[in-house]
Scaffold this motif. Structure first.
Motif, short mmCIF file in Angstrom:
data_model
loop_
_atom_site.label_atom_id
_atom_site.label_comp_id
_atom_site.label_asym_id
_atom_site.label_seq_id
_atom_site.Cartn_x
_atom_site.Cartn_y
_atom_site.Cartn_z
N SER A 1 -10.63 6.68 -1.04
CA SER A 1 -10.93 5.59 -1.40
C SER A 1 -12.05 5.21 -2.41
O SER A 1 -11.97 3.95 -2.97
CB SER A 1 -11.09 4.57 -0.10
OG SER A 1 -12.69 5.09 0.47
N GLY B 1 -5.50 -2.82 -5.76
CA GLY B 1 -6.24 -2.22 -4.67
C GLY B 1 -6.88 -0.85 -5.05
O GLY B 1 -7.23 -0.86 -6.46
N TYR B 2 -7.16 0.00 -4.41
CA TYR B 2 -7.84 1.28 -4.56
C TYR B 2 -7.17 2.58 -4.15
O TYR B 2 -6.22 2.42 -3.37
CB TYR B 2 -9.40 1.32 -4.49
CG TYR B 2 -9.68 1.00 -2.76
CD1 TYR B 2 -9.30 2.11 -1.89
CD2 TYR B 2 -9.76 -0.31 -2.22
CE1 TYR B 2 -9.39 1.88 -0.40
CE2 TYR B 2 -9.98 -0.27 -0.97
CZ TYR B 2 -9.70 0.74 -0.17
OH TYR B 2 -9.75 0.29 1.33
N GLY B 3 -7.88 3.80 -4.53
CA GLY B 3 -7.59 4.73 -3.70
C GLY B 3 -6.65 5.98 -4.38
O GLY B 3 -5.54 5.39 -5.01
N ASN C 1 -3.24 -0.66 -1.95
CA ASN C 1 -4.24 0.52 -1.77
C ASN C 1 -3.40 1.60 -1.98
O ASN C 1 -2.43 1.66 -1.25
CB ASN C 1 -5.27 0.62 -0.76
CG ASN C 1 -6.42 -0.53 -0.67
OD1 ASN C 1 -6.53 -0.98 -1.62
ND2 ASN C 1 -6.86 -0.85 0.65
N TYR C 2 -3.75 2.78 -2.60
CA TYR C 2 -3.18 3.96 -2.89
C TYR C 2 -1.58 3.74 -3.20
O TYR C 2 -0.71 4.76 -3.12
CB TYR C 2 -3.02 4.60 -1.44
CG TYR C 2 -4.49 5.07 -0.85
CD1 TYR C 2 -4.91 6.46 -1.26
CD2 TYR C 2 -4.96 4.18 0.21
CE1 TYR C 2 -6.27 6.42 -0.77
CE2 TYR C 2 -6.32 4.41 0.42
CZ TYR C 2 -6.86 5.63 -0.03
OH TYR C 2 -8.22 6.00 0.61
N SER D 1 0.98 -1.20 0.08
CA SER D 1 0.22 0.00 -0.20
C SER D 1 0.75 1.32 0.06
O SER D 1 1.94 1.16 0.74
CB SER D 1 -0.80 0.05 1.13
OG SER D 1 -1.89 -1.01 1.29
N LEU E 1 -7.23 2.74 -8.66
CA LEU E 1 -5.78 2.61 -8.45
C LEU E 1 -5.01 3.89 -9.31
O LEU E 1 -4.13 4.41 -8.68
CB LEU E 1 -5.08 1.36 -8.72
CG LEU E 1 -3.88 1.10 -8.32
CD1 LEU E 1 -3.79 1.15 -6.65
CD2 LEU E 1 -3.24 -0.21 -8.55
#
Length: 351
Positions: A153, A146-148, A122-123, A99, A157
């Motif tokens: 959020s 992931g995402y963000g 994430n991120y 992350s 990605l």
């Protein structure tokens, strides 16, 4: 007061863990993850001072105290804030990216994800505003994303990036709660290539794309996932290839730029809400094999003024034409006498 102290304490713990390391080599810090398997992760990358356009190469192996370790992971926050990095080259052993690994690398312009990488946190690329090219190498193994972004959020990605080129070489897994595809809301992405290992168009993959006005699927893609083109606002035309036999739920929902659409003869089913809110759609042609139309399939298609239902369609779901405020003519061909029609099939917005 206790709550604030607890949050501060947790933040300090995270910072300590993020930059914990066992040794450094060549400006990169490493943490030993297994003394048995002789593996390490990158835990911190040097900021490279005043240098610009730095190319970082993650080595395959590093030696410490006479022992050789394999570098298999880029840890959480490893290169976070390294504003001088322009490109990164992974080695052949890295399997995961943590992350926020490259968050704030606002000079990063190109990244290639090797085939052995199975997850990206994430991120990971939050704030990478100059990232233009992303290459996900060919592989049959699924890559978990992931995402963000800097905005939080509820974003994909790569949403902070202004992508221009994307190579998609393998199946992808990501959260679809908010349409968090890695290509969501890209306004400059005009060069997309799909590799031979991709057989299903992932959900929301082109959500919010405004750069492309048409898109051609390769013959290797045999299935449209739900929401496949949902929100592809720039698309003005699309031809369904012959290997696709089913239009999934919400497949073209929100494609406001579509003006006409022809269903090829091999299609048998139009899923629920497949063309919902395609407000620019004025002409629609049925294929000769259509048997069923899902509920709400054309709801909100305010550009439609007339439509003819062929006699070979067996069923139309509830409120299929709900909100078609300009649909003045709806004709039923001979053979539709036994048609299973939902609750009116269209709503009283149609006159």
């Amino acid at each position: 007061m206790k709550k604030k102290f607890f949050c501060l304490f947790c933040s300090l713990i995270c910072m300590i863990q993020a930059f914990a390391y066992n040794f450094d080599e060549g400006g990169i810090y490493y943490n030993i993850t297994s003394s048995t398997n002789m593996t390490v992760e990158v835990t911190y990358g040097k900021n490279y001072g005043d240098y610009k356009d730095v190319s970082v190469i993650i080595p395959d192996k590093v030696t410490h105290n006479g022992k050789t370790y394999y570098v298999t992971r880029i840890g959480n926050n490893a290169f976070s804030g390294c504003t001088s990095i322009a490109t990164v080259t992974f080695n052949d052993y890295i399997t995961s990216v943590g992350s926020s690994a490259f968050s704030g690398c606002n000079s990063l312009n190109r990244i290639t994800i090797p085939e052995q990488v199975t997850s990206i946190g994430n991120y990971a690329f939050s704030g990478c505003v100059l990232l233009r090219t992303v290459i996900i190498e060919d592989s049959k193994n699924t890559l978990s994303l992931g995402y963000g972004t800097m905005n939080g959020s509820k974003h994909g990605l790569f949403e902070d990036a202004n992508l221009e080129k994307f190579y998609w070489g393998r199946p992808l897994s990501y959260s679809t709660d908010y349409g968090l595809s890695p290509l969501a809301n890209q306004s400059t992405l005009a060069d997309i290539t799909i590799g031979p290992n991709v057989t299903t168009l992932s959900p929301y993959m082109f959500y919010g794309n405004a750069a492309l006005n048409t898109f051609e699927l390769p013959s290797t893609v045999t299935k449209l996932g739900s929401h496949a083109f949902d929100g592809f606002v720039g698309m003005t035309s699309f031809t369904i290839p012959e290997q696709i036999t089913f239009i999934s739920d919400y497949a073209f929902a929100g494609c406001k730029g579509l003006q006409s659409f022809t269903i090829p003869n091999q299609i048998t089913t139009i899923g629920n809400y497949a063309f919902r809110y395609c407000t620019g759609l004025t002409t629609f042609s049925w294929g000769k094999s259509i048997e069923s139309v899902g509920q709400g399939a054309f709801s909100g298609c305010s550009g439609l003024t007339s439509l003819t239902i062929p006699g070979y369609i067996n069923s139309i779901g509830n409120f299929a034409f709900n909100g078609c405020s300009n649909l003045k003519t709806l004709k039923f061909e001979p053979g539709t006498e036994k048609l299973s029609l939902g609750i009116i099939g269209y709503y009283n917005d149609c006159s």
